[in-house]
Scaffold this active site. Structure first.
Site, short mmCIF file in Angstrom:
data_model
loop_
_atom_site.label_atom_id
_atom_site.label_comp_id
_atom_site.label_asym_id
_atom_site.label_seq_id
_atom_site.Cartn_x
_atom_site.Cartn_y
_atom_site.Cartn_z
N VAL A 483 0.87 -1.18 0.00
CA VAL A 483 0.00 0.00 0.00
C VAL A 483 0.91 1.22 0.00
O VAL A 483 1.86 1.30 0.78
CB VAL A 483 -0.94 0.04 1.22
N SER A 484 0.61 2.19 -0.85
CA SER A 484 1.53 3.32 -1.03
C SER A 484 1.68 4.16 0.23
O SER A 484 2.81 4.48 0.64
CB SER A 484 1.06 4.19 -2.20
N ASP A 485 0.56 4.54 0.87
CA ASP A 485 0.71 5.40 2.04
C ASP A 485 1.27 4.63 3.23
O ASP A 485 2.01 5.19 4.05
CB ASP A 485 -0.60 6.11 2.40
N CYS A 486 0.94 3.35 3.35
CA CYS A 486 1.54 2.54 4.41
C CYS A 486 3.05 2.43 4.20
O CYS A 486 3.83 2.47 5.17
CB CYS A 486 0.92 1.14 4.42
N GLU A 489 4.57 5.89 5.14
CA GLU A 489 4.62 6.12 6.59
C GLU A 489 5.65 5.21 7.25
O GLU A 489 6.33 5.62 8.20
CB GLU A 489 3.23 5.91 7.20
#
Length: 765
Positions: A483-486, A489
């Site tokens: 997942v890109s935002d995971c 982060e």
């Protein structure tokens, strides 16, 4: 008593892992745990939720918190602070509130370094699992009496006052939610007049008063057909032959958004086989209970396009109905008869199962999410009831079950990494490393061990999968789905830790692993500068006209999101600072294009639509922090100025912000009823304004928000649970139980670090 177990694989021979089950969280009932004081606390929490269930729908996720705080003998020793009206928010006051919250939250960390928390809320997650276990004959083996009572508790406690159940816990009653939960109660042993507060009869009345189960949306018709409560001729076609189409065609499943693809995959298999469960006496009773006319008199062809108005969010375009009608009247009759049923349908079913097995293996049978999990598990059983594939699925059921004071529910699939990455950043912002070094080191270790180390197996591109090596998932490494935002982060956390002393927080992540993460992020950016969540976007937008669901929007293809773009921009700005030579031009171009995307998608009123949180407040926080990271300021960027004005214009009298979940489906800002504040949303807005440089212009709005957060803190350092703040696909809400701790702490930490210290320094000058 129920106990939460961490990083435990048990002794099941059909379960396997990539990293020794780090991040796994499962509930087990311990009949030996009979401490009367603990039992009394649990029962008091249940009763308190029950009595307030119509006022506050999300639970406070108390059971595991009680367990952890008891095991660690935690006692809050720092006195509570309050800031009176007209009183200045002092550095000492914010420090005390922050320290109280940090110490409590550190005590809630699990042994493997992550923070457990409920991630649930939709009312259609659990019933299909119960249906699947009933169909396969494993309900009694998997669901003990304790499982049944807690599952029923959840259904009872979230029944609406009108007798129905919503799409999610805060939603109005829908046919989808009501029929599924009604069936679930009956399968779990409740009679037609049973259930707490006459739950069954009240639910049945709602169903019949609203036209009966034939008006359930398309996903519901699929499950009812599987159960033998509808006929497959009442469903729109889901031909598995789509998997045989050339992959260059725009309507090939490989072009779909991954969740749409993963749901359609097992659904098309079950539809292609026209699988129906064994018709038991209970099924015959249910046929009489949920329909308004005798079952054998229903004209199934006429109900294919019927949908209860309470469920309708995304009406099908005429073009889509014409497509389904064409397939229904011409294609399906041919594909289900000799010789095409042997030449084409059989091969299509084999191809579909090949994809199911591939996805199951690459997610360690967790699958991409709970909706897909149950469908894939059932498909494996239909293929071979005694096969290892199905047994491996059974072994991973506990990964999805979660218990709180409102009962047992099925999670989306767990938010272990997501919550932990935010938690780490909040704790790092507190500048209290000398007090919580062990907590930070354990969190760092969890983040490192949760990174995905390999791409999907074999010819993953031929299976329509993207690279995942170097990524982070939403939950744990075993899940496998990048997942890109995971990823962004997780990368931010590792970069921040690399700037600290290793004897305090542990050894830094190897540069090569950081490079792998950067590679994933760079591979996902679209031409417009935005980032999708899971896979590269690029399928034609017109495919959304084929959205087969009535209650979701934007589910057919992958789209770009403000949150994913912002997270990635922030991560790569920090990466560029620490590794200025690695793929320098690509990283710089990514940041420039990402910032432009954030500017381009701003709404006319200065807001940004939040896709994964409620809603414009959430989007504004991400956008403003992303623009700030890219060097955009109030003075040099009109988007920042408009975003700041938007937030200031909706600040409430008490200094907070409060936005209704209704903003998400309505796609316009809707305040909470009675202009209430929500502490999580207040924290988002406060951080957005801090990063937009509001302190340099007028810090008063920041002080007012900080005062509200400080004064709202509870005696033990916790913060109260309020309205639901998570969302997906615009119309379904998600309860992130850890948010009530993470974001007030993070906001106070940023306020203390960037506003109070700046203020103190100014006074000294």
């Amino acid at each position: 008593m129920w106990k939460l177990k961490i990083a435990d694989g048990g002794s099941n021979p059909y379960i396997f892992t990539t990293n020794n089950f780090v991040g796994r969280q499962i509930w087990e009932f311990d009949p030996q745990a009979t401490d009367p004081q603990q039992l009394a606390k649990v029962e008091a929490a249940r009763l308190d939720f029950y009595h307030n269930r119509y006022k506050l729908k999300p639970n406070s996720d108390l059971l595991w918190r009680m367990q952890f705080l008891e095991e660690k003998a935690f006692t809050q020793t720092i006195p509570q602070v309050k800031v009176e009206d007209g009183e200045e928010v002092s550095y000492e006051a914010v420090t005390a509130a922050l320290r109280r919250g940090v110490h409590l939250y550190s005590a809630l960390q699990a042994s493997d370094g992550h923070w457990p928390a409920e991630n649930a809320g939709p009312m259609f997650f659990m019933p299909p699992m119960v249906m699947c276990l009933y169909i396969t004959g494993h309900l009694n083996a998997i669901f003990t009496e304790e499982h049944r009572s807690e599952t029923l508790r959840y259904i009872y406690y979230h029944q609406n006052e009108d007798g129905g159940w919503g799409f999610h816990i805060e939603g109005h009653s829908t046919m989808f939610g009501t029929v599924l939960n009604y069936i679930c109660m009956r399968l779990l042993g409740e009679g037609p007049e049973g259930g707490q507060d006459n739950a069954v009869s009240r639910g049945r009345k709602w169903i019949l008063d609203h036209g009966g189960a034939t008006s359930i949306p398309s996903w519901g018709k699929t499950w009812l057909s599987i159960m033998g409560l509808c006929d497959w001729s009442g469903c729109n076609p889901m031909p598995p032959e789509f998997w045989l189409l050339p992959s260059y065609l725009p309507m090939h499943p490989g072009k779909m958004w991954c969740y749409c693809r993963m749901v359609y995959m097992p659904m098309s298999y079950l539809y292609g086989k026209r699988f129906t469960a064994r018709i038991t006496p209970l099924i015959l009773q249910l046929r009489e209970e949920i329909h308004i006319q005798p079952y054998d008199q229903i004209d199934w062809k006429k109900v294919r396009h019927v949908c209860c108005k309470e469920d309708m969010y995304y009406p099908h375009p005429l073009l889509q109905d014409l497509l389904w009608d064409t397939l229904y009247l011409t294609t399906e009759p041919l594909l289900t008869r000799w010789p095409l049923n042997k030449l084409i349908r059989k091969r299509a079913l084999q191809t579909t199962m090949k994809h199911i097995h591939y996805e199951d293996e690459n997610s360690r049978y967790i699958t991409i999410g709970c909706v897909e999990k149950v469908l894939c598990m059932l498909a494996c059983w239909v293929e071979d009831p005694n096969g290892d594939y199905f047994k491996k699925h059974l072994a991973r059921i506990p990964d999805y079950l979660w218990i709180a004071e409102d009962g047992m529910k099925m999670q989306s699939f767990g938010s272990q990494h997501w919550d932990t990455a935010f938690s780490i950043q909040a704790l790092l912002a507190s500048n209290m490393a000398e007090e919580i070094g062990i907590t930070l080191a354990k969190g760092h270790d969890f983040i490192k061990k949760s990174q995905v180390k390999d791409n999907p197996s074999g010819d993953f591109k031929g299976m329509y999968r993207h690279i995942s090596k170097g990524a982070w998932t939403f939950s744990d490494q075993d899940h496998g789905w990048q997942v890109s935002d995971c990823t962004a982060e997780g990368l931010k956390c590792c970069l921040l830790f690399s700037m600290m002393q290793p004897e305090v927080v542990g050894e830094s992540m190897a540069p090569e692993s950081l490079y792998n993460s950067v590679n994933v992020l760079l591979s996902l950016q679209s031409q417009n500068g935005g980032l999708p969540a899971w896979e590269p976007a690029g399928a034609p937008e017109w495919l959304e006209l084929l959205n087969p669901t009535e209650f979701f929007e934007n589910i057919v293809i992958e789209h770009e999101y403000v949150e994913c773009t912002s997270s990635a921009v922030q991560a790569l700005v920090l990466f560029k600072k620490l590794y200025p030579l690695h793929r320098r031009k690509e990283v710089e171009r990514f940041i420039t294009n990402g910032a432009k995307y954030l500017e381009d998608i701003q709404m006319p009123d200065g807001s940004w639509y939040g896709n994964w949180g409620v809603c414009f407040t959430y989007g504004a926080w991400f956008a403003l922090e992303g623009l700030s990271a890219a060097g955009k300021t109030y003075n040099n960027c009109a988007a920042v100025r408009k975003g700041v004005d938007f937030l200031l214009n909706i600040q409430l009298e008490d200094g907070g912000w409060g936005e209704s979940y209704q903003s998400c489906p309505d796609k316009k800002y809707v305040p909470l009823e009675d202009n209430r504040s929500n502490l999580v949303q207040t924290s988002w807005a406060l951080m957005g304004l801090i990063y937009a440089g509001q302190a340099d212009r007028d810090p008063t709005p920041l002080h007012r928000a900080a005062q509200l957060l400080i004064n709202s803190q509870l005696e033990d350092g916790d913060f109260p649970q309020q309205e639901i703040t998570g969302v997906f696909q615009r119309n379904c809400m998600l309860h992130y139980a850890a948010y009530r701790n993470i974001f007030p702490l993070w906001a106070l930490a940023e306020y203390r670090r960037q506003i109070q210290l700046h203020s103190e320094a100014t006074k000294m000058v």
